[in-house]
Design an enzyme around this catalytic site. Structure first.
Site, PDB file in Angstrom:
ATOM      1  N   SER A  20    -106.971  14.417  -6.253  1.00 54.19           N
ATOM      2  CA  SER A  20    -108.261  14.147  -6.465  1.00 54.19           C
ATOM      3  C   SER A  20    -108.602  14.655  -5.720  1.00 54.19           C
ATOM      4  O   SER A  20    -107.779  13.974  -4.110  1.00 54.19           O
ATOM      5  CB  SER A  20    -108.392  12.398  -6.651  1.00 54.19           C
ATOM      6  OG  SER A  20    -109.370  11.679  -6.767  1.00 54.19           O
TER       7      SER A  20
ATOM      8  N   TYR B 154    -105.926   4.440  -3.829  1.00 58.29           N
ATOM      9  CA  TYR B 154    -105.794   5.298  -4.589  1.00 58.29           C
ATOM     10  C   TYR B 154    -105.409   6.249  -3.880  1.00 58.29           C
ATOM     11  O   TYR B 154    -104.853   7.140  -4.854  1.00 58.29           O
ATOM     12  CB  TYR B 154    -106.966   5.323  -6.116  1.00 58.29           C
ATOM     13  CG  TYR B 154    -107.094   6.456  -6.994  1.00 58.29           C
ATOM     14  CD1 TYR B 154    -106.562   6.439  -7.731  1.00 58.29           C
ATOM     15  CD2 TYR B 154    -107.828   6.562  -6.284  1.00 58.29           C
ATOM     16  CE1 TYR B 154    -106.404   7.785  -8.733  1.00 58.29           C
ATOM     17  CE2 TYR B 154    -108.181   8.567  -7.338  1.00 58.29           C
ATOM     18  CZ  TYR B 154    -107.610   7.978  -8.853  1.00 58.29           C
ATOM     19  OH  TYR B 154    -107.510   9.856  -9.679  1.00 58.29           O
TER      20      TYR B 154
ATOM     21  N   LYS C 229    -102.144   9.225  -4.749  1.00 60.03           N
ATOM     22  CA  LYS C 229    -102.911  10.773  -4.433  1.00 60.03           C
ATOM     23  C   LYS C 229    -102.308  11.442  -3.907  1.00 60.03           C
ATOM     24  O   LYS C 229    -101.321  11.931  -3.644  1.00 60.03           O
ATOM     25  CB  LYS C 229    -103.668  10.682  -5.120  1.00 60.03           C
ATOM     26  CG  LYS C 229    -104.755  10.158  -6.525  1.00 60.03           C
ATOM     27  CD  LYS C 229    -103.654  11.538  -7.105  1.00 60.03           C
ATOM     28  CE  LYS C 229    -103.653  10.808  -9.334  1.00 60.03           C
ATOM     29  NZ  LYS C 229    -102.614  11.508  -9.991  1.00 60.03           N
TER      30      LYS C 229
END
Length: 321
Positions: free
Chosen positions: A117, A141, A145
């Site tokens: 991402s 998050y 990643k």
């Protein structure tokens, strides 16, 4: 080759499964259906119901289906949820990836595509984000990643696995109405949802240092994203290697411009309500897409209006009232 797509019944996963299957690749999907929908998958793509955290299941699937490559999309992906539940995100996104990579190495699989991402970059102050832009994620998050990329590359070096990490920018649209995003977490369906509730769209901040004061983002059609996965898989099959690639259009669109297009497509052109900025929102986040073109032979072919129109057709299918 036979490719296993984890999270293959999800919004993005089903597009990847269809794109690869239509191109003649042998694929199967693994999904626990916590967010995925079995009906999204083409009839010729088998679905194994289960989790990529289940080492025993992975071992059986790899052997029974003679899997030779993995496209890993299964992960938790909501920023706000990651802030509220960081341990869960690290456990599932990083710990689950470790379980999968151990099973991959044990099975002798040597091709691995990782769904990453643009959240790994955080909020860089640059016009175009290249793959060499320093990574400084601003939420759990994005941290998971980035840690996932480190783990994928380390496993690749340790076990001779060729890898590609794809850093998605903002995904929207649908290749077909039945494949549309049924969640209300990304900006396009969020605006649809507000309009459906007879409420005005919301814009967070109009005082950013951008031409119209709203944040600028890079939006990529999910069908283009699926084709990028196909290109990455074929790159690994042909050349191998270790590659990290941005997946975006290289074109910035402001939030206000996007809301205007949504109004034109839906016919609901009521003005947006401006609210306070959200902490951590970068004024601009636009990809450099040069490496994707050079290394994968891929570039996005669909524009923002096509994203919104296709998403709207999907919204109407899933929300007939």
């Amino acid at each position: 080759m036979t490719w296993l797509i984890t999270g293959g019944a999800g919004y993005i996963g089903a597009h990847v499964a269809r794109s690869m299957s239509d191109a003649g690749e042998r694929v199967l999907a693994l999904d626990d259906l916590s967010a995925g929908v079995a009906g999204r998958l083409p009839a010729d793509v088998p679905l194994v119901r289960g989790s990529s955290l289940d080492a025993g299941l992975l071992k059986r699937v790899f052997a029974e289906h003679e899997v030779t490559g993995v496209v890993h999309l299964a992960a938790r992906k909501q920023v706000a949820e990651s802030v509220a539940q960081p341990a869960r995100y690290y456990q599932e996104n990083v710990g689950g990836l470790g379980t999968l990579l151990e099973a991959v190495a044990e099975a002798g699989i040597r091709k691995f595509v990782f769904s990453s991402s643009a959240a790994v970059y955080g909020s860089p102050d640059v016009d175009l984000i290249t793959e060499d832009t320093p990574c400084a994620p601003v939420n759990p998050y994005g941290e998971t990643k980035l840690a996932g990329e480190w783990l994928v590359r380390a496993a690749g070096r340790a076990h001779g696995i060729s890898t590609v990490c794809l850093r998605y920018f903002n995904v929207a649209g649908a290749a077909a109405p039945e494949l549309a995003d049924t969640g209300v977490f990304n900006i396009v369906p969020m605006v649809f949802d507000r309009l459906a509730r007879d409420d005005a769209p919301r814009i967070f901040g109009d005082d950013h240092p951008t031409p119209d004061g709203t944040c600028i983002r890079d939006y990529v059609h999910v069908a283009d994203l699926a084709e990028a996965h196909l290109a990455a898989a074929r790159r690994l099959a042909d050349l191998g290697g270790d590659l990290t690639v941005n997946i975006g259009r290289g074109v910035g669109v402001s939030v206000r411009e996007l809301v205007t297009v949504i109004g034109e497509v839906t016919g609901d052109t009521r003005p947006a309500v401006v609210e306070a900025r959200r902490p951590g929102d970068a004024p601009r986040a636009v990809a450099s897409a040069e490496r994707a073109a050079g290394e994968l032979g891929w570039s996005a072919r669909r524009g923002v209006r096509e994203m919104v129109e296709s998403a709207w057709r999907g919204w109407l299918l899933h929300h007939p009232d």
